[in-house]
Design a protein around this motif. Structure first.
Motif, short mmCIF file in Angstrom:
data_model
loop_
_atom_site.label_atom_id
_atom_site.label_comp_id
_atom_site.label_asym_id
_atom_site.label_seq_id
_atom_site.Cartn_x
_atom_site.Cartn_y
_atom_site.Cartn_z
N GLU A 183 23.95 -27.52 -25.28
CA GLU A 183 23.62 -27.90 -24.13
C GLU A 183 24.11 -28.94 -23.28
OE1 GLU A 183 19.23 -25.26 -24.77
OE2 GLU A 183 19.01 -27.47 -24.57
N SER A 184 24.36 -30.11 -24.28
CA SER A 184 24.63 -31.09 -23.58
C SER A 184 26.01 -31.13 -23.00
CB SER A 184 24.28 -32.40 -24.61
OG SER A 184 25.30 -32.34 -25.79
N ALA A 185 26.95 -30.48 -23.76
CA ALA A 185 28.24 -30.19 -23.47
C ALA A 185 28.27 -29.24 -22.26
CB ALA A 185 28.89 -29.52 -24.65
N VAL A 186 27.70 -28.48 -22.07
CA VAL A 186 27.58 -27.42 -20.87
C VAL A 186 27.18 -28.18 -19.86
CG1 VAL A 186 26.51 -25.56 -19.92
CG2 VAL A 186 27.36 -25.34 -22.29
N ALA A 187 26.07 -28.97 -19.78
CA ALA A 187 25.59 -29.87 -18.59
C ALA A 187 26.63 -30.93 -18.29
CB ALA A 187 24.49 -30.54 -19.09
N ASP A 188 27.82 -31.22 -18.98
CA ASP A 188 28.76 -32.08 -18.85
C ASP A 188 30.07 -31.36 -18.30
OD1 ASP A 188 29.53 -34.81 -18.16
OD2 ASP A 188 30.60 -34.86 -20.11
N GLY A 189 30.22 -30.12 -18.68
CA GLY A 189 31.27 -29.52 -18.22
C GLY A 189 32.35 -28.96 -19.13
N VAL A 190 32.50 -27.42 -19.48
CA VAL A 190 33.21 -27.04 -20.48
C VAL A 190 34.47 -26.34 -19.62
CG1 VAL A 190 31.40 -27.44 -22.07
CG2 VAL A 190 31.76 -25.17 -20.92
N ILE A 191 35.46 -25.80 -20.79
CA ILE A 191 36.53 -24.94 -20.31
C ILE A 191 35.86 -23.62 -20.07
CG2 ILE A 191 38.66 -23.61 -20.94
CD1 ILE A 191 39.21 -26.28 -22.58
N LEU A 192 35.91 -23.12 -18.67
CA LEU A 192 35.41 -21.73 -18.37
C LEU A 192 36.39 -20.79 -17.80
CD1 LEU A 192 32.05 -22.57 -17.05
CD2 LEU A 192 32.40 -21.69 -19.12
N THR A 193 37.67 -21.25 -17.39
CA THR A 193 38.63 -20.36 -16.62
C THR A 193 40.14 -20.91 -17.18
OG1 THR A 193 39.01 -22.34 -15.05
CG2 THR A 193 37.41 -20.33 -14.48
N ASN A 194 40.87 -19.92 -17.09
CA ASN A 194 42.27 -20.00 -17.75
C ASN A 194 43.00 -21.25 -17.26
OD1 ASN A 194 42.18 -18.00 -19.68
ND2 ASN A 194 42.69 -16.41 -18.16
N ASP A 195 42.65 -21.78 -16.13
CA ASP A 195 43.71 -22.82 -15.50
C ASP A 195 43.14 -24.00 -16.05
OD1 ASP A 195 41.21 -22.63 -14.25
OD2 ASP A 195 41.70 -23.78 -12.61
N GLN A 196 42.05 -24.02 -16.90
CA GLN A 196 41.49 -25.42 -17.64
C GLN A 196 41.99 -25.48 -19.12
OE1 GLN A 196 37.34 -24.49 -16.94
NE2 GLN A 196 37.31 -25.90 -15.18
N ASN A 197 42.77 -24.27 -19.61
CA ASN A 197 43.03 -24.08 -20.94
C ASN A 197 43.78 -25.37 -21.43
OD1 ASN A 197 41.97 -21.53 -20.74
ND2 ASN A 197 43.72 -20.43 -20.95
N VAL A 198 43.90 -25.46 -22.98
CA VAL A 198 44.75 -26.69 -23.33
C VAL A 198 45.66 -26.04 -24.05
CG1 VAL A 198 44.49 -28.59 -24.73
CG2 VAL A 198 42.51 -28.00 -23.28
N THR A 199 47.14 -26.16 -23.72
CA THR A 199 48.05 -25.65 -24.27
C THR A 199 49.27 -26.48 -24.62
OG1 THR A 199 49.02 -24.88 -22.14
CG2 THR A 199 47.38 -23.45 -23.15
N PHE A 200 49.89 -26.18 -25.59
CA PHE A 200 51.16 -26.94 -25.75
C PHE A 200 52.41 -26.12 -25.18
CE2 PHE A 200 54.83 -28.68 -27.64
CZ PHE A 200 54.80 -29.72 -27.92
#
Length: 477
Positions: A231-248
């Motif tokens: 709940e604390s993580a969601v309140a601060d913002g998490v990855i929800l869309t593909n433009d936010q993906n973490v990729t190499f």
């Protein structure tokens, strides 16, 4: 600064190597002691991405375990033989030495750099902390109890193993501290951060999404901490869309092309076909992602036998897209996080949406990521729709999560172990060491048994036996 290797066996070899009375004996004029933090960071990120992405049976057999791929002429690793190729040693060394070792050395460079202002230093150290937490979680989730509190001390060549159940809360504490230190208005890496290009806001999303992942793994064993963490993580913002993906982002040419390409194309070998388990399930659902995941054989998608010596030209090979040398390697993605949040909502956590909403968002993100049309029709199928699909929330989410994580072998294996969905039969010809089941962990690195035997033995006893069938602390069913 000298790059430090923290693997216990390597350190012991260094400490017991030949010596000389010549004061210049160890002064190698051809090496560089001054390595930039950016270089160390880039090396660590590359090693982490490679280890997470590769299908190389020497390094990452988990596509076999979760039955995404089957083998052709060399079936031993698909039958859970981890000894012949020293798979555990390779994975252990890559994560401890090449990822965590580089990151610790980068920290030392950053701390010693007098030219950095304190806010920039804090950002850079926080970014490294997030990657270290990610890496330690991989190690815990793979082996159980591991060296943690003493693992990265180069003066301690025989580190103790920490209880895996105590490491997770420590990782959450570290993440919270790193997220507090991130300052989007301050400086950060201008090079070396291949994953996010020094984007502090992106690292905040990554760190919070990692908190969700840690929290969801704790849900069955420490529900209070799981809920508060998520709940604390969601309140601060998490990855929800593909433009936010973490990729190499791999390069189209050697030596930095995708390790899947290395195995499927550059090796000039045909070692992998699709597993019948996932092909049959996707065929039953007429899943449009088959066109990306697999190649047709005779106009059909046909999977090979898990553990069998399958004829490459008889069964569906991995899809043509995976033959691209520059296919990005994914470390975190919207599909994954939305599935975690669907589960969190199903458990009653306050995460800003319902289980059905996140479930549909996860599947939609998967279709979008692979460039596949038809998600609306797919979601409308009674066998897929959240309201009508078979089973409870674990069954509904687990099946679709398993399908969507096809190219994420660590995460697919994690979610299968945790949710027990789908039901998987062990491979044909499975080795006796598997105890008649699909492995739920890797056995410890053989080097640890040789070099760090006392601590290795204590850890093996503590977890209930150093076996492929011994469950990680969060895998309670």
């Amino acid at each position: 600064m000298k790059k430090i290797f923290y693997t216990t066996s390597v350190l012991l070899l260094l400490l017991t190597a030949c010596t000389s009375d010549d004061p210049n004996f160890n002064d190698n004029q051809d090496r560089s002691y001054d390595v930039a933090a950016e270089t160390l960071l880039a090396n660590a990120q590359r090693e982490l991405a490679d280890q997470s992405t590769t299908p190389d049976v020497n390094l990452n057999p988990f596509r076999f375990y979760v039955q995404y791929l089957a083998s052709t002429q060399y079936p031993e690793e698909s039958r859970y033989n981890v000894v012949t190729r020293n798979i555990s040693n390779n994975l252990w060394n890559n994560l401890y030495r090449d990822v965590l070792g580089n990151l610790e050395s980068a920290k030392e460079v950053i701390v010693a750099d007098e030219a950095l202002d304190e806010a920039t230093r804090a950002n850079e150290l926080a970014i490294i902390e997030i990657i270290e937490v990610y890496t330690f979680q991989l190690l815990v989730d793979t082996f159980g109890d591991i060296p943690y509190s003493e693992a990265l001390n180069p003066l301690n060549v025989l580190p103790k193993y920490d209880d895996d159940a105590t490491i997770y809360p420590a990782l959450i504490t570290r993440l919270d501290a790193a997220l507090t230190d991130l300052d989007e208005g301050a400086g950060t890496f201008t090079s070396g951060d291949i994953l996010l290009g020094g984007d502090v806001a992106g690292w905040r999303l990554f760190g919070n999404s990692l908190k969700v992942k840690l929290g969801i793994n704790l849900a069955d064993v420490n529900p209070g901490l799981a809920q508060s963490t998520i709940e604390s993580a969601v309140a601060d913002g998490v990855i929800l869309t593909n433009d936010q993906n973490v990729t190499f982002n791999y390069a189209p040419t050697a030596p930095i092309y995708n390790p899947i390409y290395a195995q499927l194309v550059a090796s000039n070998r045909n070692d992998y076909v699709a597993s019948e388990t996932i092909v049959n399930r996707m065929n039953d659902l007429s899943d449009p992602r088959r066109t990306v995941y697999f190649q047709e054989r005779g106009g059909e998608y046909v999977g090979g036998v898990n553990g069998g010596s399958n004829d490459y030209f008889e069964f569906s090979a991995p899809g043509v897209l995976f033959e691209a040398p520059d296919l990005p390697g994914v470390l975190f993605e919207a599909t994954e996080v939305n599935f975690y949040l669907a589960e969190a909502a199903a458990r009653g956590y306050s995460v800003g949406g319902t289980a059905e909403e996140y479930y549909e968002a996860a599947i939609t993100a998967s279709f979008d990521f692979w460039g596949v049309d038809g998600v609306e029709a797919y979601l409308a199928q009674p066998e897929v729709a959240y309201a009508t699909a078979d089973g409870d929330w674990k069954q509904k989410i687990g099946i679709q999560e398993w399908i969507a994580l096809f190219n994420r072998p660590f995460e697919g294996w994690n979610e299968w172990r945790r949710l027990d969905v789908p039901s998987l039969e062990p491979a044909t010809g499975a080795v006796a060491a598997a105890d008649g089941a699909v492995p739920v962990r890797l056995t410890y690195a053989i080097n640890e048994q040789t070099v760090n035997n006392t601590n290795w033995q204590a850890a093996s006893t503590a977890i209930g036996g150093n076996r492929l069938s011994t469950h990680i602390f969060w895998d309670v069913e």
